[in-house]
Write a protein that holds these residues in place. Structure first.
Motif, PDB file in Angstrom:
ATOM      1  N   GLY A  71     -11.943  33.782  73.166  1.00 39.73           N
ATOM      2  CA  GLY A  71     -11.123  32.908  73.999  1.00 39.73           C
ATOM      3  C   GLY A  71     -10.056  33.708  74.703  1.00 39.73           C
ATOM      4  N   ARG A  72      -9.218  32.974  75.376  1.00 44.05           N
ATOM      5  CA  ARG A  72      -8.111  33.623  76.095  1.00 44.05           C
ATOM      6  C   ARG A  72      -6.815  33.375  75.330  1.00 44.05           C
ATOM      7  N   HIS A  73      -5.818  34.195  75.627  1.00 41.75           N
ATOM      8  CA  HIS A  73      -4.539  34.054  74.936  1.00 41.75           C
ATOM      9  C   HIS A  73      -3.475  33.567  75.902  1.00 41.75           C
ATOM     10  N   GLU A  74      -2.494  32.927  75.318  1.00 42.04           N
ATOM     11  CA  GLU A  74      -1.320  32.473  76.060  1.00 42.04           C
ATOM     12  C   GLU A  74      -0.095  32.795  75.215  1.00 42.04           C
ATOM     13  N   ALA A  75       1.025  33.010  75.882  1.00 42.37           N
ATOM     14  CA  ALA A  75       2.267  33.252  75.155  1.00 42.37           C
ATOM     15  C   ALA A  75       2.733  31.951  74.512  1.00 42.37           C
ATOM     16  N   LEU A  76       3.316  32.070  73.351  1.00 44.14           N
ATOM     17  CA  LEU A  76       3.888  30.910  72.679  1.00 44.14           C
ATOM     18  C   LEU A  76       5.314  30.688  73.162  1.00 44.14           C
ATOM     19  N   ALA A  77       5.694  29.429  73.332  1.00 46.87           N
ATOM     20  CA  ALA A  77       7.060  29.118  73.745  1.00 46.87           C
ATOM     21  C   ALA A  77       8.056  29.578  72.689  1.00 46.87           C
TER      22      ALA A  77
END
Length: 160
Positions: A93-99
């Motif tokens: 999958g792809r990654h995203e930054a966590l808030a």
């Protein structure tokens, strides 16, 4: 005497590629520092995709958005007490930054982004041969849709 039922240990792992590099963790193990994908054990009440999202968050402080199942792998590790069999479900999958990123799990030293060649060059430091096998399967285009993995929930008796 009733014989105990044999049960494999179920784990999940994440293959995350970004600009030709793969997300890995360097972790402290009983064999020293090892390299692994974000990975860990399935916990009670979780689906496999929930587990891989949680493990990726705990080990990398990144949010994983699962896109496909790369493969299901079984391995047996011989130990003096008889060993253990692991059933590993590897997702990509792809990654995203966590808030609000939190601290990394105990034992995780740092995250790494390695090319396939860099990963092959440090093969002796891999936590398991499945680290490279998972990346090779991903690079070979192996993908199964997420609905390939079905979770059947059993509710309370009589639907209550």
């Amino acid at each position: 005497m009733k014989q105990e039922r044999w049960t494999p240990r179920v784990t999940v792992a994440a293959v995350v590629e970004h600009e030709g590099r793969f997300l890995l963790v360097e972790e402290q193990t009983s064999e020293g520092l090892r390299i692994n994908q974000p990975a860990g054990h399935l916990e009670s009440g979780e689906t496999l995709t929930q587990a891989v999202v949680r493990e990726t968050r705990e080990e990398t402080a990144l949010a994983l958005v699962p896109e496909a199942l790369v493969g299901v792998y079984m391995t047996h590790i011989d130990l003096p007490d008889g060993g253990a069999t692991y059933l590993r479900f590897t997702f990509c999958g792809r990654h995203e930054a966590l808030a609000q990123p939190g601290p990394l799990d105990t034992g995780i030293v740092r995250t790494l982004w390695l090319t396939p060649d860099e990963l092959r060059a440090c093969r002796g430091r891999h936590r398991t041969p499945l680290v490279l096998r998972s990346v090779d399967d991903y690079l070979a285009g192996r993908r199964f849709p997420l609905d390939f993995v079905h979770t059947h929930s059993v509710g309370p008796p009589n639907g209550k």
